[in-house]
Design an enzyme around this catalytic site. Structure first.
Site, short mmCIF file in Angstrom:
data_model
loop_
_atom_site.label_atom_id
_atom_site.label_comp_id
_atom_site.label_asym_id
_atom_site.label_seq_id
_atom_site.Cartn_x
_atom_site.Cartn_y
_atom_site.Cartn_z
N LYS A 1 0.86 -1.20 0.00
CA LYS A 1 0.00 0.00 0.00
C LYS A 1 0.89 1.23 0.00
O LYS A 1 2.06 1.18 0.41
CB LYS A 1 -0.93 0.02 1.21
CG LYS A 1 -0.26 0.04 2.61
CD LYS A 1 0.24 1.38 3.08
CE LYS A 1 0.90 1.31 4.46
NZ LYS A 1 1.69 2.51 4.82
N ASP B 1 -2.30 -1.27 10.45
CA ASP B 1 -2.50 -1.25 8.99
C ASP B 1 -3.22 -2.48 8.44
O ASP B 1 -3.60 -2.49 7.27
CB ASP B 1 -1.14 -1.20 8.27
CG ASP B 1 -0.54 0.19 8.27
OD1 ASP B 1 -1.26 1.14 8.63
OD2 ASP B 1 0.64 0.31 7.91
O1 C5P Z 1 0.16 -0.62 14.85
P1 C5P Z 1 1.56 -0.76 14.37
O2 C5P Z 1 2.22 -1.99 14.89
O3 C5P Z 1 1.72 -0.59 12.91
O4 C5P Z 1 2.32 0.47 15.02
C1 C5P Z 1 3.71 0.53 15.15
C2 C5P Z 1 4.05 1.69 16.07
O5 C5P Z 1 3.74 2.93 15.42
C3 C5P Z 1 3.24 1.72 17.35
O6 C5P Z 1 3.86 0.96 18.34
C4 C5P Z 1 3.22 3.20 17.68
O7 C5P Z 1 4.46 3.57 18.28
C5 C5P Z 1 3.18 3.85 16.32
N1 C5P Z 1 1.81 4.21 15.87
C6 C5P Z 1 1.17 5.29 16.46
N2 C5P Z 1 -0.07 5.65 16.05
C7 C5P Z 1 -0.68 4.96 15.04
C8 C5P Z 1 -0.04 3.87 14.42
C9 C5P Z 1 1.21 3.52 14.86
O8 C5P Z 1 1.72 5.93 17.37
N3 C5P Z 1 -1.90 5.33 14.64
#
Ligand code: C5P
Length: 309
Positions: free
Chosen positions: A17, A152
């Site tokens: 994406k 995601d």
């Molecule tokens: O959800 P995901 O594992 O992709 O997120 C990785 C990191 O990115 C999270 O641990 C967080 O630190 C940050 N993040 C965030 N806000 C979001 C998505 C991700 O702070 N909406």
């Protein structure tokens, strides 16, 4: 995207994406996640996954790229194990034997590149197992299960063009953009997402909680009618300043790409992929060649919202 091979085996293609537009609000009080408003689209760059049902319980993963961890930290193992645990609990209740799976991953989407490759793999692992086991879960149910494992993943059950809000897991399909071709600049830089958000916070410490990057929402319907050259100036990624401040090479590449392109160049997600958009495949191919020769960077022309793998 999925081709049955035999009753016990299934191949799926998991697309990457890009975030065409990514606005980020201040971190939430409870979990520190950031509320988002993002227009996400699939692009024609795919990982390939082959799933086989096994009589041994558990999930075994192999990958043609030795740099990819195949243990319990891999999103394929996480989502597939969660689904198989539920399936096996109900099988056990009716006296049936448990089932496991082995998965072979052909990794083609660069890692740490803001292209959602790991999330797409985790999502399509669920799609494959759902079909192999004839579970008939709805995309919404699979998305709910998957979103426990990352912000995601839910998008990939709805794509190819969606508005993602919440921490990214609330997904609303929207018409695809008019420009259906992109050039991806893949600099081979691994950007750690948590560090980019942390730098975002440091750069925005003066922001009030009323910070209005998220409202009002753009007129997505109108944006989807615009040709590339008119759409690109509207597109924003709030993670560009923190990503560029963390990595000077990426900042430099972005500056040089903007200098030689005849249109704005944006970053996807928390980086490191940069992209721009084109209305025709021929323009995208020509421009990819120009980026390759001028910047000595891996530049690829890809379809936006591809209809097939
Ligand atoms: O959800 P995901 O594992 O992709 O997120 C990785 C990191 O990115 C999270 O641990 C967080 O630190 C940050 N993040 C965030 N806000 C979001 C998505 C991700 O702070 N909406």
């Amino acid at each position: 995207m999925a081709q049955p091979d035999s009753a016990q085996r299934l191949r799926v293609s998991a697309p990457a994406k890009i975030n065409l537009h990514l606005r980020v609000g201040p971190p939430r009080a409870g979990d520190g996640f950031h509320p988002l408003s993002s227009w996400m689209v699939t692009v024609g760059l795919f990982d390939n996954l082959e799933f086989t049902l096994t009589v041994q319980p558990g999930v075994r993963l192999s990958c043609d790229d030795p740099a990819i961890p195949c243990d319990a930290s891999n999103l394929i193992v996480k989502t597939a194990s969660a689904l198989l645990d539920t399936v096996n609990a109900s099988r056990a209740a009716s006296g049936r034997k448990g089932v496991g799976a082995s998965a072979a991953l052909q990794k083609r989407i660069p890692v740490g590149a803001g292209l959602g490759g790991g999330s797409s793999d985790g999502a399509f692992a669920l799609v494959a197992l759902d079909r192999l086991l004839h579970l008939h879960h709805s995309p919404a149910d699979l998305a709910t299960l998957a979103s426990r494992f990352g912000s995601d993943l839910a998008f990939f059950f709805h794509g190819p063009s969606s508005i993602c809000t919440g921490r990214g897991e609330i997904v609303r399909p929207t018409p695809p953009p008019k420009p259906r071709h992109a050039v991806l600049l893949l600099p081979g830089i691994h950007m750690p997402t948590p560090a980019v958000y942390k730098r975002f916070d440091a750069m925005h410490s003066a922001l009030s909680t009323e910070h209005s990057a998220l409202t009002p929402e753009p007129d997505w319907g109108n944006w989807s009618t615009l040709p590339a050259i008119h759409l690109l100036p509207f597109l924003i990624n709030d993670l560009e300043p923190p990503a560029f401040s963390l990595n000077a090479d990426l900042a430099n590449l972005h500056r040089r790409a903007n200098e030689i392109a005849d249109r704005p160049v944006r970053m996807s997600g928390s980086g490191s992929t940069l992209f721009t958009l084109y209305d025709t495949a021929a323009e995208a191919e020509r421009s990819a060649e120009h980026f390759r020769l001028s910047l000595r960077v891996d530049a690829r022309a890809v379809e936006v919202c591809p209809t097939s793998s």
